[in-house]
Design an enzyme around this catalytic site. Structure first.
Site, PDB file in Angstrom:
ATOM      1  N   ASN A  12       0.874  -1.174   0.000  1.00 40.79           N
ATOM      2  CA  ASN A  12       0.000   0.000   0.000  1.00 40.79           C
ATOM      3  C   ASN A  12       0.912   1.225   0.000  1.00 40.79           C
ATOM      4  OD1 ASN A  12      -1.787   2.057   0.553  1.00 40.79           O
ATOM      5  ND2 ASN A  12      -2.317   1.345   2.618  1.00 40.79           N
ATOM      6  N   LYS A  14       0.201   4.241  -0.356  1.00 43.27           N
ATOM      7  CA  LYS A  14      -0.439   5.441   0.216  1.00 43.27           C
ATOM      8  C   LYS A  14      -0.185   6.651  -0.689  1.00 43.27           C
ATOM      9  CE  LYS A  14      -0.211   3.269   4.708  1.00 43.27           C
ATOM     10  NZ  LYS A  14      -0.061   3.389   6.168  1.00 43.27           N
ATOM     11  N   HIS A  98      -9.486   1.478   4.809  1.00 40.36           N
ATOM     12  CA  HIS A  98      -8.224   1.584   5.545  1.00 40.36           C
ATOM     13  C   HIS A  98      -8.446   2.515   6.742  1.00 40.36           C
ATOM     14  CE1 HIS A  98      -4.135   2.641   6.581  1.00 40.36           C
ATOM     15  NE2 HIS A  98      -3.765   1.551   5.949  1.00 40.36           N
ATOM     16  N   GLU A 100      -6.781   4.822   7.914  1.00 44.23           N
ATOM     17  CA  GLU A 100      -6.517   6.244   7.648  1.00 44.23           C
ATOM     18  C   GLU A 100      -7.734   6.897   7.002  1.00 44.23           C
ATOM     19  OE1 GLU A 100      -2.861   5.622   5.523  1.00 44.23           O
ATOM     20  OE2 GLU A 100      -1.870   5.072   7.400  1.00 44.23           O
ATOM     21  N   GLU A 170      -5.503  -4.843  10.634  1.00 38.43           N
ATOM     22  CA  GLU A 170      -4.465  -3.839  10.862  1.00 38.43           C
ATOM     23  C   GLU A 170      -4.735  -3.110  12.172  1.00 38.43           C
ATOM     24  OE1 GLU A 170      -2.492  -2.656   6.918  1.00 38.43           O
ATOM     25  OE2 GLU A 170      -4.226  -1.375   7.186  1.00 38.43           O
ATOM     26  N   GLY A 176       2.480   2.263  10.814  1.00 37.08           N
ATOM     27  CA  GLY A 176       3.440   3.349  10.665  1.00 37.08           C
ATOM     28  C   GLY A 176       4.150   3.713  11.957  1.00 37.08           C
ATOM     29  N   SER A 216       3.365  -2.164  10.356  1.00 40.29           N
ATOM     30  CA  SER A 216       4.816  -2.263  10.553  1.00 40.29           C
ATOM     31  C   SER A 216       5.382  -3.634  10.190  1.00 40.29           C
ATOM     32  CB  SER A 216       5.193  -1.869  11.991  1.00 40.29           C
ATOM     33  OG  SER A 216       4.828  -0.527  12.243  1.00 40.29           O
TER      34      SER A 216
HETATM   35  P1  PGA Z   1       2.836   0.273   7.679  1.00 40.04           P
HETATM   36  O1  PGA Z   1       1.373   0.511   7.055  1.00 40.04           O
HETATM   37  O2  PGA Z   1       3.370  -0.999   7.101  1.00 40.04           O
HETATM   38  O3  PGA Z   1       3.629   1.487   7.254  1.00 40.04           O
HETATM   39  O4  PGA Z   1       2.673   0.188   9.153  1.00 40.04           O
HETATM   40  C1  PGA Z   1       0.488  -0.560   6.858  1.00 40.04           C
HETATM   41  C2  PGA Z   1      -0.817  -0.060   6.290  1.00 40.04           C
HETATM   42  O5  PGA Z   1      -1.260   1.017   6.687  1.00 40.04           O
HETATM   43  O6  PGA Z   1      -1.440  -0.721   5.421  1.00 40.04           O
END
Ligand code: PGA
Length: 254
Positions: A12, A14, A98, A100, A170, A176, A216
């Site tokens: 992803n 983003k 997601h 976010e 997640e 992140g 992560s």
């Molecule tokens: P990350 O993000 O691997 O940077 O923690 C995962 C995601 O948001 O899909």
């Protein structure tokens, strides 16, 4: 233990990568991952790079995903992208709900369910994201939150559509942050998710649905996470932005 579900690992990206950077990254991935057959590999660039990325991976083992779509087929929805528009670039997967977007755009389970239905209507496979916040985990609400999200975001899907849906667990506190769920925490959540699927659908569906872990995921924790019996892949953010780390995650998962 061998799983009868094929691993699916998606990057992803983003809101990252210009078209030129996206082309660079996917060209390297295509070269470095050309021999991989054991894992379904997906990249999810921003909308602006879908066209160019799709041309590069057309004859490869890498599939294309988008990061979002609108639930309507067309019409007066300024700034939005429909399933059919994604299909023009041979997009196969679409990330929905997601955390976010749930936080920044206020996406609700009900909206995500409508998007999931629209995705299936267009023969796109949704990657539906769910996960608890740190506060919810600390208040022992993880299972209740996951169950609410599952029942809401998957409402109205048929058993057949559910089998073609990917779930991504997640935990928000792991995204992140460099703070990964332990393999045991991931397994516990994934097993619970599968038990809810068995109630909502049936055992066969629950056994077939692939559940990714996200938050992560890095080259050095991928193997332990992927070896959990109910973890069927990963949704990778930060570590998918560089060919070297995304490739290492895939190699370490096989
Ligand atoms: P990350 O993000 O691997 O940077 O923690 C995962 C995601 O948001 O899909």
């Amino acid at each position: 233990m061998t799983k009868d579900r094929k691993l699916i690992i998606a990057g992803n990206w983003k809101m990252n990568k210009t078209v030129a950077e996206a082309v660079d990254l996917v060209t390297t991935l295509k070269r470095d991952l050309a021999d991989v057959k054991e894992v379904d590999m997906v990249v999810c660039p921003p909308f602006t790079a879908l066209c160019e990325v799709s041309k590069i991976i057309l004859d490869s083992n890498i599939r294309l995903g988008a990061q979002n779509m609108n639930e309507h087929p067309n019409g007066a929805h300024t700034g939005e992208i429909s399933a059919q528009m994604l299909k023009e670039f041979s997009v196969r997967y679409v990330i929905l709900g997601h955390s976010e977007r749930r936080a920044d755009q206020g996406e609700t389970d009900e909206l995500i369910a409508r998007k999931a239905q629209a995705a299936h209507a267009a023969a796109l496979k949704p990657i539906v994201c769910i996960g608890e916040t740190l506060e919810q985990r600390e208040a022992n609400e993880t299972e209740a939150v996951l169950e609410t999200q599952l029942r809401g975001s998957l409402a109205g899907l048929t058993a057949e559509q559910m089998t073609e849906t990917i779930l991504a667990y997640e935990p928000v506190w792991a995204i992140g942050t460099g703070r990964t769920a332990t393999p045991e925490q991931a397994q516990e959540a994934h097993r619970f998710i599968r038990s809810v699927l068995a109630q909502m659908f049936d055992d066969t569906v629950a056994r077939r649905v692939r559940i990714q872990y996200g938050g992560s995921v890095k080259p050095d924790n991928a193997r332990d996470l992927m070896s959990q019996p109910d973890v069927d892949g990963a949704l990778v953010g930060g570590a998918s932005l560089e060919a070297r780390s995304f490739t290492a995650i895939i190699r370490n998962s096989i």
